[in-house]
Motif scaffolding. Structure first.
Motif, mmCIF file in Angstrom:
data_model
loop_
_atom_site.group_PDB
_atom_site.id
_atom_site.type_symbol
_atom_site.label_atom_id
_atom_site.label_comp_id
_atom_site.label_asym_id
_atom_site.label_seq_id
_atom_site.Cartn_x
_atom_site.Cartn_y
_atom_site.Cartn_z
ATOM 1 N N LEU A 31 50.407 35.427 37.684
ATOM 2 C CA LEU A 31 50.580 36.015 39.204
ATOM 3 C C LEU A 31 51.391 37.294 39.294
ATOM 4 O O LEU A 31 51.743 38.070 40.254
ATOM 5 C CB LEU A 31 51.117 34.768 39.555
ATOM 6 N N ARG A 32 52.842 37.390 38.337
ATOM 7 C CA ARG A 32 53.157 38.828 38.407
ATOM 8 C C ARG A 32 53.354 39.867 38.891
ATOM 9 O O ARG A 32 53.376 41.005 38.605
ATOM 10 C CB ARG A 32 54.748 38.143 37.568
ATOM 11 N N ILE A 33 51.378 40.064 37.017
ATOM 12 C CA ILE A 33 50.696 41.277 37.356
ATOM 13 C C ILE A 33 49.981 41.329 38.563
ATOM 14 O O ILE A 33 50.009 42.784 39.132
ATOM 15 C CB ILE A 33 49.995 41.143 35.828
ATOM 16 N N LEU A 34 49.184 40.460 38.910
ATOM 17 C CA LEU A 34 48.817 40.158 40.019
ATOM 18 C C LEU A 34 49.558 41.099 41.833
ATOM 19 O O LEU A 34 48.911 41.666 42.414
ATOM 20 C CB LEU A 34 48.061 39.567 40.572
ATOM 21 N N CYS A 35 50.838 40.475 41.380
ATOM 22 C CA CYS A 35 51.739 40.801 42.714
ATOM 23 C C CYS A 35 52.490 41.985 42.692
ATOM 24 O O CYS A 35 52.715 42.917 43.616
ATOM 25 C CB CYS A 35 53.344 39.756 42.868
ATOM 26 N N LYS A 36 52.152 42.326 42.104
ATOM 27 C CA LYS A 36 52.977 43.922 41.029
ATOM 28 C C LYS A 36 52.600 44.547 42.051
ATOM 29 O O LYS A 36 51.092 45.370 41.524
ATOM 30 C CB LYS A 36 52.864 44.208 39.832
ATOM 31 N N GLY A 37 53.370 45.155 42.918
ATOM 32 C CA GLY A 37 52.591 46.825 44.016
ATOM 33 C C GLY A 37 51.460 46.270 44.549
ATOM 34 O O GLY A 37 50.992 47.626 45.322
#
Length: 262
Positions: free
Chosen positions: A105-111
């Motif tokens: 989730l963190r990776i998807l939301c980054k940027g």
């Protein structure tokens, strides 16, 4: 009842409740339970939704899992899977543990501002949807379902010396109630003081109900322990609290206890 059986029953009850929601397409057992681990550490579930209109209802059913265990996480996914590649990815998602899912989730939301904003909305909906009486029932359930056999197993003569059953009973009550206290602290950290008040009053009502109505073998050892723990916890909160709204919440919780002469 061991953790595996308790987690399985909790998952089944959750699935039975959410099946009446039109948006729920699938409920998936994930993590160690899905792998058949005989000693699972927690309960992980994934819910596939066709839309998010019923998210508050789903959040309520999720919180009710705490009646059986606080070691749970529910992950929500969009049902719009249009091709084989996406379906294959979903299969991999099912195998993630809670920490891995959070990292995804963190990776998807980054940027991705739009995605991050939507994820924030969903997370806030889960956190803020607190029903005072429902939480009180969860507190009562958590205390009512402490197994006296666990007390016997953990106290008395042990290989490490003698363990006082009365002291161990208090410790078990503390373990059952601390997750609810932790929830209140998290709401305070997020400046969600209205929700923290609801959670605090729900905790108090649940403790009072157990002190009045608890009829299990364990309650014979610990009838007053939840009240004692709650008074101590409120005292500690009051010492560290400078916010007037929080102080008002503490006073109201104390008033409930005093009205019942506890």
């Amino acid at each position: 009842m061991n953790d595996s059986i308790r987690f399985y029953h909790a998952a089944q009850h959750f699935a039975n409740k959410v099946e009446n929601l039109a948006s729920v397409q699938e409920v998936i057992l994930c993590g160690s339970m899905a792998d058949g681990d005989p000693y699972p550490g927690d309960l992980d579930l994934a819910v596939v939704l066709s839309h998010l209109d019923e998210l508050p209802d789903l959040a309520r059913f999720c919180r009710q899992i705490s009646s059986a265990t606080h070691a749970w996480e529910v992950f929500v996914f969009n049902a719009n899977i249009n091709d084989r590649r996406e379906a294959t990815m979903s299969k991999y998602m099912e195998q993630l543990n809670s920490e891995q899912a959070k990292e995804v989730l963190r990776i998807l939301c980054k940027g991705e501002a739009k995605l991050a904003s939507r994820a924030e909305e969903i997370a806030k909906a889960f956190i803020c949807d607190i029903q005072e009486d429902e939480l009180a029932s969860q507190v009562y359930w958590a205390l009512e379902h402490i197994d006296v056999r666990d007390l016997w197993d953990r106290s008395g003569k042990t290989r490490f010396g003698y363990v006082d059953p009365v002291e161990k009973a208090y410790e078990m009550v503390k373990d059952a109630l601390e997750p609810f206290a932790e929830q209140i602290h998290k709401l305070r950290d997020l400046a969600l003081l209205s929700e923290a008040k609801k959670a605090g009053l729900g905790l108090t009502k649940g403790v009072i109900q157990f002190s009045k109505e608890g009829r299990t073998e364990f309650s014979e050892w610990a009838q007053d322990d939840p009240i004692e723990w709650l008074w101590g916890w409120l005292t500690d909160w009051e010492k560290e609290c400078a916010n007037e709204e929080e102080q008002a919440c503490i006073r109201e919780m104390e008033r409930l206890l005093e009205e019942r002469h506890l």
